[in-house]
Write a protein that holds these residues in place. Structure first.
Motif, PDB file in Angstrom:
ATOM      1  N   LEU A 118      38.495  36.491  43.002  1.00 42.01           N
ATOM      2  CA  LEU A 118      39.188  35.209  43.128  1.00 42.01           C
ATOM      3  C   LEU A 118      38.310  34.176  43.822  1.00 42.01           C
ATOM      4  O   LEU A 118      38.330  32.985  43.478  1.00 42.01           O
ATOM      5  CB  LEU A 118      40.487  35.382  43.913  1.00 42.01           C
ATOM      6  N   LEU A 121      36.183  32.859  41.222  1.00 41.90           N
ATOM      7  CA  LEU A 121      36.923  31.864  40.440  1.00 41.90           C
ATOM      8  C   LEU A 121      37.072  30.563  41.218  1.00 41.90           C
ATOM      9  O   LEU A 121      36.988  29.468  40.641  1.00 41.90           O
ATOM     10  CB  LEU A 121      38.309  32.407  40.085  1.00 41.90           C
ATOM     11  N   ASP A 186      43.386  31.080  34.922  1.00 42.31           N
ATOM     12  CA  ASP A 186      42.590  32.169  35.497  1.00 42.31           C
ATOM     13  C   ASP A 186      43.393  32.975  36.509  1.00 42.31           C
ATOM     14  O   ASP A 186      43.237  34.200  36.607  1.00 42.31           O
ATOM     15  CB  ASP A 186      41.338  31.592  36.185  1.00 42.31           C
ATOM     16  N   VAL A 187      44.253  32.306  37.256  1.00 39.88           N
ATOM     17  CA  VAL A 187      45.091  33.003  38.241  1.00 39.88           C
ATOM     18  C   VAL A 187      45.992  34.017  37.536  1.00 39.88           C
ATOM     19  O   VAL A 187      46.171  35.150  38.004  1.00 39.88           O
ATOM     20  CB  VAL A 187      45.924  31.990  39.053  1.00 39.88           C
ATOM     21  N   ALA A 190      43.874  37.050  36.439  1.00 39.06           N
ATOM     22  CA  ALA A 190      43.489  37.862  37.600  1.00 39.06           C
ATOM     23  C   ALA A 190      44.669  38.694  38.099  1.00 39.06           C
ATOM     24  O   ALA A 190      44.501  39.848  38.506  1.00 39.06           O
ATOM     25  CB  ALA A 190      42.965  36.956  38.714  1.00 39.06           C
ATOM     26  N   ALA A 249      42.455  29.315  42.356  1.00 38.68           N
ATOM     27  CA  ALA A 249      42.182  30.655  42.874  1.00 38.68           C
ATOM     28  C   ALA A 249      42.069  30.636  44.393  1.00 38.68           C
ATOM     29  O   ALA A 249      42.453  31.593  45.067  1.00 38.68           O
ATOM     30  CB  ALA A 249      40.899  31.191  42.250  1.00 38.68           C
TER      31      ALA A 249
END
Length: 758
Positions: A118, A121, A186-187, A190, A249
């Motif tokens: 993270l 990111l 992206d969160v 992940a 992130a």
């Protein structure tokens, strides 16, 4: 493009992996002996301009990311014979390889890996880059106890569309529909990977892609197999609506650490990496890079799915790793000037692609609470593009804030013990609505109005329905308040009285009076300090800006009138309010200046000497940068003046053919006598005639005639680091009527601090 083309200056050591777009090799830089990973584009793809552009784009995006949790790009090399990315080589294994061995990770270990990736990111998001393909194969776990993010092949700039492909098992709902990339995408991915790490299976599994898409878009996250302490974290990270996930992130890391400390104690991260150490070390020992940098002499097979050198491997070593080359130098060497003759080298110092222009779109946050009788349909603007990702993030946070605050307020009210029984008794579901409207957008400013409404017989009071405005600087992302809009002398009791008098003729019924038991209550003003709660001398109303003027959203009951007085939108044209606004803010509105009507009350300080009191309608111009101020007569139009190393304003009266120019500049260092001599010399060199000059120690005065016969008068305050100057120019025939305004402006001219540069 040749199958045998290689980046000059490197010796290939082993093949780390192959894929649809190319292959990745471990290579030694011949000059330094450093081991690197080189990603080559497949030879037959060089003719496909779209794929080659994507390869270049991967280099551009990766070069802009600065994070120890992202594999580093050393160079991008492109020739007529091939293209390649030269990257950092890191001993480690992919999270996919680790999961293939362990199946399920301890929560602390999974949290530790998630945190590191993270942070990778977060580094990408800070650079405006969205990864868009976060999956176990793209997370590298090193033997030093850290995780790194790799493979930016599908990355894109935030707010922009890229290739629609991703890894279906981890794709967010908005990614399935082809929406532009955003950090929250992206969160989501992940969080899916984290879910898989602690449960041993993916959150959604299906036989067909369409079924999988439907589950990601609509099915609730199955949390039964997730440790209870981690369920809120996963539910938030995998929210269907990206607006309900952590916006970046970096924000998710903060939430993760809070949850981890509460559930597993202060040393959760240290314990997590300790539990991973044995497995990671065993798998890493089998990678080509580990064999080359270790003490062994025999080649060993690479574990399936292992990663060496910071890139996902889909194949095994070639056996060349039996030859030991030596240890990597401790310092990272950035490879430069690799080759000569017809080769384009793109490194970390190259320019990224030009940013897209900033655009604004109105979004809708809609839904229904599961535990409360509440529905909502709330609009808010969102910007995309622009040159500064961090500013864009601040802008969007500011534009979204009124909606988040509104929803929380209504949630709290519906859940309030004083009101919740009434919702139950009436079987009512409250419906919250907000509409957003862009009032004005210029290259540097965005002004937005929100109208909040609520359908509810329980929460029926008029105060639940009101307008709100947000004004944002599009360059910095700063939310602008009264001090960023109004001149300092306006933000006083006198200035607020002036503003009240300007507003009153534009209202329906004038400013009302406060309710009184006997007699007549006092008349309210726009001054927030006059309210019962008190406060600063700022306008007690939300203010938006349009092309025509400033919109004041006045809530009469908030100023002290009875609640039946309601609210009113009052527009004040720039011709009337312009001289109350800061010049730089006026310029950001697309306005060059304004003339103040003679009926406008003066904002001049009461301490002005009687011989120099300006006539009704005059105002004070203050330059915030250099700190000087001067009175300006009524009827003069302002335009910015930009001398070398400074700034100021020119005020013009076309009827009198008169101009007043006031400016500051960082050109100090001369004595007053030297500056005065220079002014005289320039005037005479231009054909003018100086009839009066005087050195008064801290300032000078000089007047005379220009070459065209006009009168000029200049007063300047030269200092050690800067100067402030006021200059009048006007025809002789208007001298009599201008003598008083000229004297008033000269007598009240205040230079600011000329001992400092500005």
């Amino acid at each position: 493009m040749s199958d045998t083309w290689r980046v000059p200056g490197y010796t290939e050591v082993d093949v780390l992996g192959t894929g649809g777009f190319g292959r990745v090799v471990l290579a030694k830089h011949e000059a330094s002996g450093q081991l690197t990973a080189i990603k080559y584009l497949q030879p037959d793809l060089l003719a496909d301009a779209r794929i080659v552009d994507g390869f270049r784009r991967e280099a551009w995006l990766l070069s802009g990311v600065r994070s120890p949790h992202v594999v580093r790009l050393f160079d991008f090399v492109e020739t007529p014979h091939g293209a390649a990315l030269v990257m950092e080589a890191v001993p480690g294994v992919s999270l996919r390889a680790l999961l293939a061995t362990e199946n399920v990770l301890a929560p602390e270990s999974a949290l530790a890996i998630l945190k590191g990736s993270l942070l990778g990111l977060a580094g990408a998001h800070a650079a405006g880059v969205v990864h868009r393909d976060y999956k176990p194969g793209n997370v590298l776990v090193s033997r030093e106890g850290e995780s790194k993010l790799v493979d930016f092949g599908l990355a894109t700039l935030a707010g922009h569309s890229g290739l629609t492909a991703g890894s279906p098992s981890y794709m967010a709902p908005e990614q399935w529909s082809g929406q532009p990339g955003r950090p929250a995408t992206d969160v989501y991915a992940a969080t899916c990977v984290f879910y898989e790490s602690i449960t041993g299976h993916r959150p959604f599994e299906a036989d067909t892609t369409q079924e999988l898409r439907s589950m990601h878009e609509r099915a609730p996250v199955p949390l039964d197999t997730v440790p209870e302490a981690l369920r809120p974290l996963i539910a938030r990270g995998m929210a269907k609506d990206p607006a309900w996930r952590p916006s970046t992130a970096d924000a998710f890391v903060t939430e993760l650490e809070t949850v981890a400390r509460k559930a597993y104690g202060r040393n959760w991260e240290k314990r997590g990496w300790k539990r991973l150490a044995t497995s990671v070390a065993a798998l890493t020992a089998l990678t080509p890079l580990a064999l080359l940098t270790g003490a062994g002499t025999a080649a060993a097979p690479v574990a399936a799915g292992a990663v060496a050198a910071g890139v996902p491997a889909t194949g095994t070593g070639t056996g060349v790793t039996a030859v030991i080359i030596g240890k990597i130098a401790a310092a990272i060497v950035v490879v430069g000037a690799l080759v000569t003759g017809g080769i384009l080298i793109f490194g970390n110092k190259s320019d990224p692609p030009p940013p897209a222009p900033l655009t604004v779109a109105v979004k809708t946050l809609a839904g229904q609470e599961q535990a409360l009788p509440l529905k909502y349909d709330l609009q808010y603007p969102e910007v995309a593009g622009g040159a500064d990702p961090a500013a864009r993030q601040r802008i969007n946070a500011a534009l979204r804030a009124p909606i988040d605050k509104r929803l929380k307020t209504i949630r709290d009210a519906v859940a309030n013990p004083d009101w919740s029984p009434r919702f139950t008794e009436t079987a009512e579901t409250a419906v919250a609505r907000s509409t957003a409207r862009v009032l004005l957008q210029t290259p540097t400013l965005l002004s937005v109005r929100y109208d909040h409404d609520l359908d509810s017989s329980v929460l029926s009071h008029t105060t639940w329905r009101f307008p709100e405005t947000v004004n944002v600087d599009l360059v910095t992302g700063q939310v602008l308040g009264p001090k960023d809009m109004f001149r300092p002398e306006v933000l006083t009791a006198t200035g607020m009285r002036t503003l009240t008098q300007l507003l009153e003729p534009h209202t329906r019924n004038g400013f009302c009076r406060t309710p009184a038991v006997t007699g007549v209550g006092r008349k309210v003003t726009i001054d927030a300090a006059d309210r019962t709660s008190g406060g600063e001398h700022v306008p007690g109303a939300a203010i938006g800006f349009t092309a025509a003027g400033a919109e004041f959203e006045i809530l009469w009951y908030d100023l002290g009138c009875d609640t039946a007085s309601g609210k009113e939108t009052v527009t004040l044209p720039y011709a009337e309010i312009g001289n109350l606004l800061l010049p730089r803010f006026l310029a950001s509105l697309g306005q060059t200046g304004s003339s103040t009507p003679s009926s406008a009350p003066s904002t001049a300080p009461p301490s002005t000497p009687s011989s120099s009191v300006p006539a009704s309608g005059e105002t004070t111009y203050t330059n915030q940068r250099f700190g000087f101020s001067a009175h300006v007569p009524a009827g003069y139009v302002a335009t910015p003046y930009t001398p070398e190393k400074g700034d100021g304003m020119t005020f013009t009266n076309a009827d009198l053919d008169a101009t007043l120019t006031v400016w500051g500049a960082n050109t100090g260092g001369q004595r007053t006598s030297e500056t005065l001599a220079g002014v005289v010399a320039r005037a005479e060199a231009a054909g003018g005639k100086v009839t009066y000059r005087k050195d008064e120690g801290d300032h000078y005065s000089v007047s005379g005639y220009l070459s065209d016969g006009k009168i000029f008068y200049e007063r300047g305050y030269p200092g050690s680091k800067s100067k402030a100057v006021l200059r009048w120019v006007y025809p002789r025939e208007h001298k009599a009527e201008l003598d008083a305004p000229v004297s008033a402006s000269l007598d009240t001219f205040r230079p600011g601090d000329v001992s400092q540069p500005h």
